[in-house]
Write an enzyme that holds these catalytic residues in place. Sequence first.
Site, PDB file in Angstrom:
ATOM      1  N   ASN A  12       1.127  -4.391 -11.834  1.00  0.00           N
ATOM      2  CA  ASN A  12       0.597  -4.714 -10.509  1.00  0.00           C
ATOM      3  C   ASN A  12      -0.854  -4.248 -10.497  1.00  0.00           C
ATOM      4  OD1 ASN A  12      -0.034  -4.957  -7.838  1.00  0.00           O
ATOM      5  ND2 ASN A  12       1.433  -3.429  -7.093  1.00  0.00           N
ATOM      6  N   TRP A  13      -1.753  -5.199 -10.670  1.00  0.00           N
ATOM      7  CA  TRP A  13      -3.169  -4.832 -10.796  1.00  0.00           C
ATOM      8  C   TRP A  13      -3.820  -4.551  -9.452  1.00  0.00           C
ATOM      9  CZ3 TRP A  13      -5.593  -8.363 -15.205  1.00  0.00           C
ATOM     10  CH2 TRP A  13      -5.161  -7.853 -16.443  1.00  0.00           C
ATOM     11  N   LYS A  14      -3.137  -4.805  -8.370  1.00  0.00           N
ATOM     12  CA  LYS A  14      -3.671  -4.542  -7.023  1.00  0.00           C
ATOM     13  C   LYS A  14      -5.086  -5.132  -6.909  1.00  0.00           C
ATOM     14  CE  LYS A  14      -0.623  -0.607  -6.831  1.00  0.00           C
ATOM     15  NZ  LYS A  14      -0.296   0.687  -6.280  1.00  0.00           N
ATOM     16  N   HIS A 104       5.711  -5.025  -0.950  1.00  0.00           N
ATOM     17  CA  HIS A 104       5.151  -3.780  -1.508  1.00  0.00           C
ATOM     18  C   HIS A 104       4.808  -2.828  -0.354  1.00  0.00           C
ATOM     19  CE1 HIS A 104       2.481  -0.971  -3.510  1.00  0.00           C
ATOM     20  NE2 HIS A 104       2.994  -1.383  -4.647  1.00  0.00           N
ATOM     21  N   GLU A 106       2.382  -0.983   0.148  1.00  0.00           N
ATOM     22  CA  GLU A 106       0.989  -1.087   0.622  1.00  0.00           C
ATOM     23  C   GLU A 106       0.849  -2.250   1.595  1.00  0.00           C
ATOM     24  OE1 GLU A 106      -0.953  -1.011  -3.216  1.00  0.00           O
ATOM     25  OE2 GLU A 106      -0.399   1.095  -3.409  1.00  0.00           O
ATOM     26  N   GLU A 176      10.452   1.633  -5.350  1.00  0.00           N
ATOM     27  CA  GLU A 176       9.168   2.333  -5.430  1.00  0.00           C
ATOM     28  C   GLU A 176       9.080   3.353  -4.295  1.00  0.00           C
ATOM     29  OE1 GLU A 176       6.083   0.007  -7.795  1.00  0.00           O
ATOM     30  OE2 GLU A 176       5.866  -0.586  -5.719  1.00  0.00           O
ATOM     31  N   GLY A 182       0.742   5.838  -6.943  1.00  0.00           N
ATOM     32  CA  GLY A 182      -0.664   6.183  -7.091  1.00  0.00           C
ATOM     33  C   GLY A 182      -0.972   7.649  -6.851  1.00  0.00           C
ATOM     34  N   SER A 222       3.723   5.864 -10.238  1.00  0.00           N
ATOM     35  CA  SER A 222       3.120   6.782 -11.215  1.00  0.00           C
ATOM     36  C   SER A 222       3.804   6.733 -12.586  1.00  0.00           C
ATOM     37  CB  SER A 222       3.084   8.216 -10.660  1.00  0.00           C
ATOM     38  OG  SER A 222       2.234   8.257  -9.520  1.00  0.00           O
ATOM     39  N   GLY A 243       1.196   0.287 -11.627  1.00  0.00           N
ATOM     40  CA  GLY A 243      -0.147   0.025 -11.123  1.00  0.00           C
ATOM     41  C   GLY A 243      -1.185   0.586 -12.078  1.00  0.00           C
ATOM     42  N   GLY A 244      -1.630   1.815 -11.806  1.00  0.00           N
ATOM     43  CA  GLY A 244      -2.749   2.435 -12.530  1.00  0.00           C
ATOM     44  C   GLY A 244      -2.668   2.341 -14.050  1.00  0.00           C
TER      45      GLY A 244
HETATM   46  P1  PGA Z   1       1.186   3.212  -9.583  1.00  0.00           P
HETATM   47  O1  PGA Z   1       1.526   1.948  -8.649  1.00  0.00           O
HETATM   48  O2  PGA Z   1       1.817   2.938 -10.939  1.00  0.00           O
HETATM   49  O3  PGA Z   1      -0.327   3.255  -9.659  1.00  0.00           O
HETATM   50  O4  PGA Z   1       1.769   4.412  -8.943  1.00  0.00           O
HETATM   51  C1  PGA Z   1       2.783   1.334  -8.699  1.00  0.00           C
HETATM   52  C2  PGA Z   1       2.880   0.228  -7.677  1.00  0.00           C
HETATM   53  O5  PGA Z   1       2.356   0.375  -6.569  1.00  0.00           O
HETATM   54  O6  PGA Z   1       3.484  -0.826  -7.937  1.00  0.00           O
END
Ligand code: PGA
Length: 261
Positions: A12-14, A104, A106, A176, A182, A222, A243-244
């Site tokens: 997930n590159w956001k 998600h 977010e 999640e 994050g 994470s 993500g990260g």
């Molecule tokens: P993260 O994000 O790996 O940076 O914690 C995961 C996500 O939001 O899908």
Amino acid sequence: MSNQRNVLLAANWKQNQLWDECEAFKTQLKKLCPQYWEAGFEPEVELLICPAFPYIGIIGNLLDDAEIYIGGQDVSRFGGGAYTGDVSAKMLSDSGCDYCIVGHSERRNLFGDTDAEIAVKLGQLRAEEIVPILCVGESLEQREADEAVSFTTGQLDQQKVELGKLKAGEFVVAYEPIWAIGTGKSATEADAQEMASAIRKWLVAELGKQYAAETQILYGGSVKPGNISWYVSQPDIDGVLVGGASLNAASFAQLAKACGM
Ligand code: PGA
């Protein structure tokens, strides 16, 4: 991991990765995971990249000859027309997306997506045969109040009707926990497995055994090369949403290797 279900490593590159970063990612990934570019390669570890909307076509072109899926990070509730800023399921499909993240945290927390709206989005994706990755998970307060499982399965209850319109294996659930996204604070493998098992029990009870057997359940929050094996070694966890640690090709390739690539 189970023998029955493939492992899914979803990036997930956001709101990250510009064009030159997409190109560098591809060049490096091809060096590190060349088998995904071999003709006829049938991966047991499925790779999925979900870039920001303007980069879906760019990543699609860059990975044109690779056995790697592309996905959206969200979808419009509307099928098309005067909805400034929105991107329809048909557009995602037309741009080469096989998957789309929906719900998600977010989107839920920063942009106000409600369960009712998420249900409509699931319907839009179903119409275009795009596999939804439905995200669920609790806040820190809910975990501390011992409400993590009831809250998370409650989020699934809200989508039961729409999920039931899909066949077994046509959707993915990503657990999640919000406090782990994050933040560098990942769930313990025991907590992640407990929730994945609760989600699988929910699938048995609400949609039937076939759904429970075929649905890929991911952990997200994470995930890094150093902890991924905790998760993918659990019986009810079939992959990760990252993500990260998915932004850099070297780290993404390490994640793929840890999944058994
Ligand atoms: P993260 O994000 O790996 O940076 O914690 C995961 C996500 O939001 O899908």
